[in-house]
Design a protein around this motif. Structure first.
Motif, PDB file in Angstrom:
ATOM      1  N   CYS A  94       1.007  -1.078  -0.043  1.00 37.87           N
ATOM      2  CA  CYS A  94       0.109   0.085  -0.038  1.00 37.87           C
ATOM      3  C   CYS A  94       0.817   1.257   0.047  1.00 37.87           C
ATOM      4  O   CYS A  94       0.777   2.252  -0.847  1.00 37.87           O
TER       5      CYS A  94
ATOM      6  N   ARG B  62       3.959  -2.147  -7.562  1.00 37.42           N
ATOM      7  CA  ARG B  62       3.700  -0.671  -6.750  1.00 37.42           C
ATOM      8  C   ARG B  62       5.208  -0.519  -6.009  1.00 37.42           C
ATOM      9  O   ARG B  62       5.302  -1.029  -4.743  1.00 37.42           O
TER      10      ARG B  62
ATOM     11  N   LYS C 132       0.905   9.017   0.657  1.00 34.46           N
ATOM     12  CA  LYS C 132      -0.570   8.460   0.836  1.00 34.46           C
ATOM     13  C   LYS C 132      -1.479   9.509   1.000  1.00 34.46           C
ATOM     14  O   LYS C 132      -1.308  10.688   1.623  1.00 34.46           O
TER      15      LYS C 132
ATOM     16  N   HIS D  17      -9.241  -2.396  -2.171  1.00 34.09           N
ATOM     17  CA  HIS D  17      -9.627  -1.157  -1.473  1.00 34.09           C
ATOM     18  C   HIS D  17     -11.256  -1.018  -1.087  1.00 34.09           C
ATOM     19  O   HIS D  17     -11.496  -0.029  -0.495  1.00 34.09           O
TER      20      HIS D  17
ATOM     21  N   ARG E 105      -8.605  -7.107   6.028  1.00 35.03           N
ATOM     22  CA  ARG E 105      -9.302  -7.362   4.556  1.00 35.03           C
ATOM     23  C   ARG E 105      -9.379  -8.867   4.561  1.00 35.03           C
ATOM     24  O   ARG E 105      -8.490  -9.483   5.134  1.00 35.03           O
TER      25      ARG E 105
ATOM     26  N   GLU F 202      -2.918  -5.368  -3.315  1.00 35.92           N
ATOM     27  CA  GLU F 202      -1.863  -5.022  -2.376  1.00 35.92           C
ATOM     28  C   GLU F 202      -1.164  -6.137  -1.826  1.00 35.92           C
ATOM     29  O   GLU F 202      -1.919  -6.882  -1.067  1.00 35.92           O
TER      30      GLU F 202
ATOM     31  N   ASP G  20      -2.657   0.462   4.559  1.00 39.64           N
ATOM     32  CA  ASP G  20      -3.557  -0.622   4.286  1.00 39.64           C
ATOM     33  C   ASP G  20      -3.047  -2.294   4.663  1.00 39.64           C
ATOM     34  O   ASP G  20      -1.816  -2.475   4.161  1.00 39.64           O
TER      35      ASP G  20
HETATM   36 CO    CO Z   1      -3.900   0.994  -0.172  1.00 41.65          CO
END
Ligand code: CO
Ligand code: PEP
Length: 452
Positions: free
Chosen positions: A68, A107, A114, A351, A364, A393, A423
């Motif tokens: 993230c 990423r 952020k 997300h 999550r 992520e 996250d």
């Molecule tokens: Co994120």
């Protein structure tokens, strides 16, 4: 429309803007970054665009994944190598599932800034600026740490460069040699129920390579290296602007901090600074599309960011949530169809599925992530569209941030090794399992390979 320049974004409202207390110090840092060499090159950027164009046509699949937020501490050999490895292994599974080339995009090497839902944070009656990622300020809750510091832009550029240097070395040689997929298997739990399936697929790939090389009587150099492109959210326009360049013998301007910058959900206003900046660069652009994205907004974004329908230019990354994907996605697909333009559709199943446990931990659930992905494939398919990518992520380490999967942590186990400051990420096993399940789905269904 007024002419675009690398700093024309300053004439627009910037959501998530950072208030640097010393504008001159900021200008000095930006000038220094602009003098330094680019992190990526225009020909790599154009190469990625071509591969994305292929994927959008049905001849490839995009795997975008990583933290993230990267932290400056993550700029360490193990952390980079394990991230590289998980992306490589996932991509192998997806190649096997889709029978098409997989475009790997991390990423990585710049995902340091952020967006925050609130500009300030309150603790015990004290209010300080929110932590906005290592590119902007520091996370300890003190006024000094939380004050935006422009020298962090330079530190971020340097960290990105060091990360990329190692990634390039890993991509080119033994570590990524497709002749030895078993090399990538070292830490995959031998007792996992999915281990055998992964091993079988790796063996099948190895056999295909031997077969092809026996037939052609060559040992393919091409198989000894793999590409890993970089991406990050183009949130700090101060940072992006400083590396925005024209290059010899090409038209236009390139953002040379990364191959694929994306616009986050909170900064996708058509009249805003982030869209203004991105419309003028030649890179492929990602745009996060959340449930609040109206049809008008989407059409305006297509006009601004994708005026010429250039192949491979626009990646729309929908992040709708397992509960809403069925209701919202058809509308978005139809709106793009009405525009007559081609985009690469990519699903971010992370997300829209973030929740907070009773103990206050952000997490999550593996099942919800998978549910959103499966629904996304089905909706696209039912509409004659094609989901050509996933955005996940993840980390190569065995953290305990997301719940579930074949051997993943339970809600009670989240505290055991929870590291993310933002996250929650799929850990190594969960990420590999997700790739295996997507690959299985694609193989069974067959639909994503069908060109339309
Ligand atoms: Co994120
Ligand atoms: C992210 O990708 O980390 C992020 C903040 O996503 P979004 O803009 O979709 O909320």
């Amino acid at each position: 429309m007024p002419p675009w320049t690398p700093d024309s974004w300053k004439t627009k409202d910037a959501s998530q803007a950072v208030a640097y207390p010393d504008p001159e110090a900021l200008a000095r840092v930006q000038a220094e970054i602009s003098r330094l060499p680019p992190l990526v090159t225009s020909w790599e950027v154009e190469g990625l665009k071509q591969q994305l164009a292929q994927a959008a046509r049905g001849e490839g699949f995009l795997l975008q994944g990583g933290d993230c937020a990267e932290s400056f501490d993550d700029c360490a050999p193990d952390s980079i190598a394990t991230k590289f490895k998980i992306l490589l292994q996932m991509s192998l599974l997806l190649v096997h599932g889709t029978r098409t080339p997989v475009v790997r995009v991390g990423r990585i090497a710049g995902q340091y800034a952020k967006p925050r839902s609130s500009a300030t944070e309150e603790r015990d009656g004290r209010v300080l600026p929110s932590y906005r990622g290592d590119l902007v300020n520091c996370s300890p809750f003190t006024p000094e740490d939380r004050t935006p510091d422009p020298t962090l832009l330079l530190r971020g550029y340097e960290r990105a460069s060091l990360t990329l240097n190692f990634v390039r070395a890993l991509a080119d040689g033994g570590f990524a040699d497709l002749h030895h997929p078993e090399n990538w298997d070292v830490s995959f739990a031998k007792d996992s129920p999915l281990h055998e399936e992964y091993r079988r697929i790796a063996q099948a790939i190895k056999d295909s390579i031997s077969f092809m090389e026996a037939v052609t009587r060559t040992r393919s150099q091409l198989l000894q290296r793999v590409d890993l492109y970089t991406s990050h959210e183009a949130l700090s326009l101060e940072y992006e602007q400083a590396q925005t360049r024209q290059v010899p013998r090409r038209e236009g301007w390139y953002d040379l901090t990364t191959h694929l910058p994306w616009i986050g959900m909170r900064t996708a206003q058509p009249d805003g600074a982030h869209v203004e900046y991105c419309r003028g660069i030649r890179n492929p652009i990602g745009v996060k599309v959340g449930p609040a994205m109206g049809d008008e907004q989407l059409l305006r974004l297509l006009d601004l960011l994708h005026p010429d329908d250039e192949p491979g230019r626009l990646v729309l990354i929908h992040r709708l949530g397992a509960d809403r994907v069925q209701d919202e996605l058809p509308r978005l697909v139809e709106t793009v169809r009405r525009s007559g333009k081609t985009v690469l559709w990519c699903a971010d199943p992370m997300h829209g599925n973030t929740e907070t446990t009773a103990a206050g931990i952000k997490t999550r659930r593996f099942d919800r992530i998978l549910t959103e992905l499966q629904a996304a494939f089905e909706v696209h398919d039912a509409l004659g569209s094609r989901l050509a990518g996933v955005h996940i992520e993840l980390t190569g380490d065995n953290v305990t941030e997301c719940i579930g999967g074949a051997a993943g942590p339970t809600e009670q186990e989240l505290h055991l090794d929870y590291r993310s400051k933002v996250d929650p990420r799929l850990n190594y096993h969960q990420a590999l399992e997700m790739a295996l399940l997507i690959a299985r789905h694609l193989r069974r269904d067959g639909s994503p390979q069908r060109a339309r």
